[in-house]
Design an enzyme around this catalytic site. Structure first.
Site, short mmCIF file in Angstrom:
data_model
loop_
_atom_site.label_atom_id
_atom_site.label_comp_id
_atom_site.label_asym_id
_atom_site.label_seq_id
_atom_site.Cartn_x
_atom_site.Cartn_y
_atom_site.Cartn_z
NE ARG A 165 -2.65 1.11 3.59
CZ ARG A 165 -3.54 1.24 4.59
NH1 ARG A 165 -4.83 1.40 4.29
NH2 ARG A 165 -3.16 1.16 5.84
CG ASP A 449 -4.19 2.84 11.11
OD1 ASP A 449 -5.17 3.54 11.45
OD2 ASP A 449 -4.25 2.00 10.21
#
Length: 536
Positions: A165, A449
């Site tokens: 990603r 996150d």
């Protein structure tokens, strides 16, 4: 030899010459010159579109692309063997060698090697994330912990397939400059990974596979498709080798799922229900649209909420109608070996969540910790058996309207004082970790996150600016938030001790949280002002 077209504006880190070769940098420079102008136009379009949507009360399905949605014939490319079975995927940053080994050995079918929300983009992390993946593909990665425990890769056939990603379109890589301008982080991450690993992965029987974050429209998917086509042609990689899974984690993308798959159809692999960023996008998009779009505490918004059910069921139907994988959301629980009773309660919630996803037609789902891999796998094994997926479940019973996707005000919950305090606690603790270079951190038993930090600070901003009254009757004000943040900072100082507090980035994190949560001008992404504080 001609000078490289990219200027590296950072103190060197160990082994960076293996990543930043002249040829690799020239490839990144070509990507930048060809595609960054279009990236800039699309970012400008985002801002204008958000203002229009807030005035209109929300997006709708695009009339100009109705022909794409109504055409029953088109399908995405067939999944390559390495991506046919995706029943469990584990996520985590690639910049940590131990995590890299553990993720690949975890028993998950896929590892999302993250350069985005789970990685703080220090120059060291950017370079060593690339190095760790190269070393993993060459089977020369290992790690010995301070206590002597050694981590090494298991048999090749048992390793997770890497799906990388890159950063979203909005973030730049300030350490790589072309013609005096920073290269978009998305192109830097993609370009270096593709250049070094595309052929290597083909030799391993796999390929360059990607997760695409934070897309807001099918036009942004079209840009990625053009990047893929150009990169493959430039390096002599067969067209269609790239596969991309798109995270549907913005409210506008939820209305363009079919169009996004259509734009990427020769390279598309599936869509993912990125639940945390999706909630962040809802708050961000409608932050000044009044009480209708005020979300309660983030932990009160489960995947069974009607508007979240509409989003996930539409995603499954869309994917299977077009031959793509539907991948479920994150199980963020971090098991504790010190509290078995609490573990079992949390694991039961994870089981229920994964059971629901498997029954609803998802082909796989995410976990944040290796201990959760067998839990999620068991849920999907019951439904899938020996089949690699359940794309044959077309979910033709699903009919989702724009109103259902936007029915935030139908929730039977309200903001609470405990929820406000939790937002301050999570925001402070996560940002302190991020500013020290760690992008994934356990806070109160959950793996946090950037996405969860974004929800925390965005909810604070929305509650302050909407004048929300909490369950105890107290109105949320900037003064209340500052008082909570000051008390939390003092509690942290007491908790960790004066020396550890001084060695950390606690005051910076406190000040940053208040800035992104209280400033009148809302920062579209907290990482934009935070990036300037990273690495001093």
């Amino acid at each position: 030899m001609a000078a490289t077209p990219v200027r590296v504006d950072a103190p060197p880190v160990e082994r960076q010459e293996e990543v930043l070769t002249d040829a690799a940098l020239a490839f990144v420079a070509e990507l930048h010159r060809r595609f960054t102008p279009r990236r800039d136009e699309l970012l400008a379009r985002r801002a204008g579109r958000r203002a229009a949507l807030a005035r209109a009360g929300g997006p709708g399905f695009l009339p100009e692309t109705a022909h794409v949605r109504e055409d029953p014939a088109w399908r995405v490319a067939e999944a390559p063997p390495a991506l046919r079975d995706r029943r469990v995927e584990i996520t985590g940053p690639a910049d940590d060698r131990r995590m890299t080994v553990n993720a690949l050995n975890s028993g998950a079918r896929v590892w999302l090697a993250d350069f985005e929300d789970a990685s703080a983009p220090t120059w060291h992390n950017v370079v060593h994330g690339q190095l760790n993946l190269i070393d993993a593909f060459e089977r020369r990665i290992d790690f010995t912990a301070p206590g002597g425990k050694r981590y090494a890769l298991g048999p090749a056939e048992r390793l997770a397939t890497v799906v990388m990603r890159p950063r979203g379109w909005h973030l730049d890589e300030r350490h790589l400059l072309v013609d005096g301008r920073p290269v978009p982080g998305a192109l830097a991450d993609f370009g270096l990974y593709f250049f070094h690993n595309a052929e290597r992965l083909l030799r391993l029987g796999k390929g360059p596979y990607f997760y695409l974050p934070k897309l807001e429209s099918h036009l942004e998917a079209r840009l990625w498709n053009d990047v893929f086509a150009f990169a493959q042609e430039q390096l002599g990689i067969p067209r269609g080798t790239v596969r991309a899974t798109v995270l549907i984690e913005t409210i506008t993308a939820a209305f363009e799922m079919e169009e996004i798959l259509y734009e990427l159809r020769e390279h598309a692999s599936g869509l993912n229900a990125g639940r945390w960023d999706y909630l962040f996008s809802l708050v961000k998009t409608f932050r000044d649209a009044g009480e209708r779009f005020v979300l309660p505490d983030r932990n009160a918004v489960t995947m069974t909420a009607p508007f979240m059910r509409a989003y996930t069921e539409l995603l499954v139907r869309t994917c299977h109608r077009r031959g793509a994988h539907a991948i479920g959301g994150m199980a963020a629980f971090v098991p504790s070996r010190r509290d078995p009773a609490a573990n079992e309660v949390a694991l039961e919630r994870v089981r229920a969540d994964k059971d629901r996803e498997a029954r609803d037609g998802f082909d796989g789902s995410w976990v944040a910790h290796p201990d959760l891999v067998p839990v999620a796998r068991a849920s999907f094994d019951v439904v899938l058996g020996d089949r690699p997926h359940q794309k044959d479940r077309l979910r033709e019973d699903v009919r989702v309207t724009a109103d259902q996707l936007l029915a935030v005000d139908a929730l039977d919950a309200r903001p609470t004082a405990a929820g406000l305090r939790n937002a301050v606690q999570v925001g402070l603790r996560y940002l302190e970790s991020w500013l020290r270079g760690t992008g994934a951190v356990a806070v109160f038993g959950l793996m946090e996150d950037v996405a969860t930090a974004e929800i925390s600070r965005s909810q604070i901003w929305q509650w302050v600016h909407t004048g929300v009254v909490l369950d105890g009757g107290e109105k949320v004000t900037a003064g209340l938030v500052r008082d909570l943040a000051a008390r939390e900072l003092a509690a942290v100082r007491e908790e960790v001790g004066a020396d550890a507090f001084a060695a950390g980035a606690w005051q910076k994190a406190h000040d940053l949280l208040l800035k992104v949560a209280l400033d009148d001008a809302y920062a579209d992404f907290l990482t934009l002002p935070a990036y300037g504080l990273l690495e001093g």
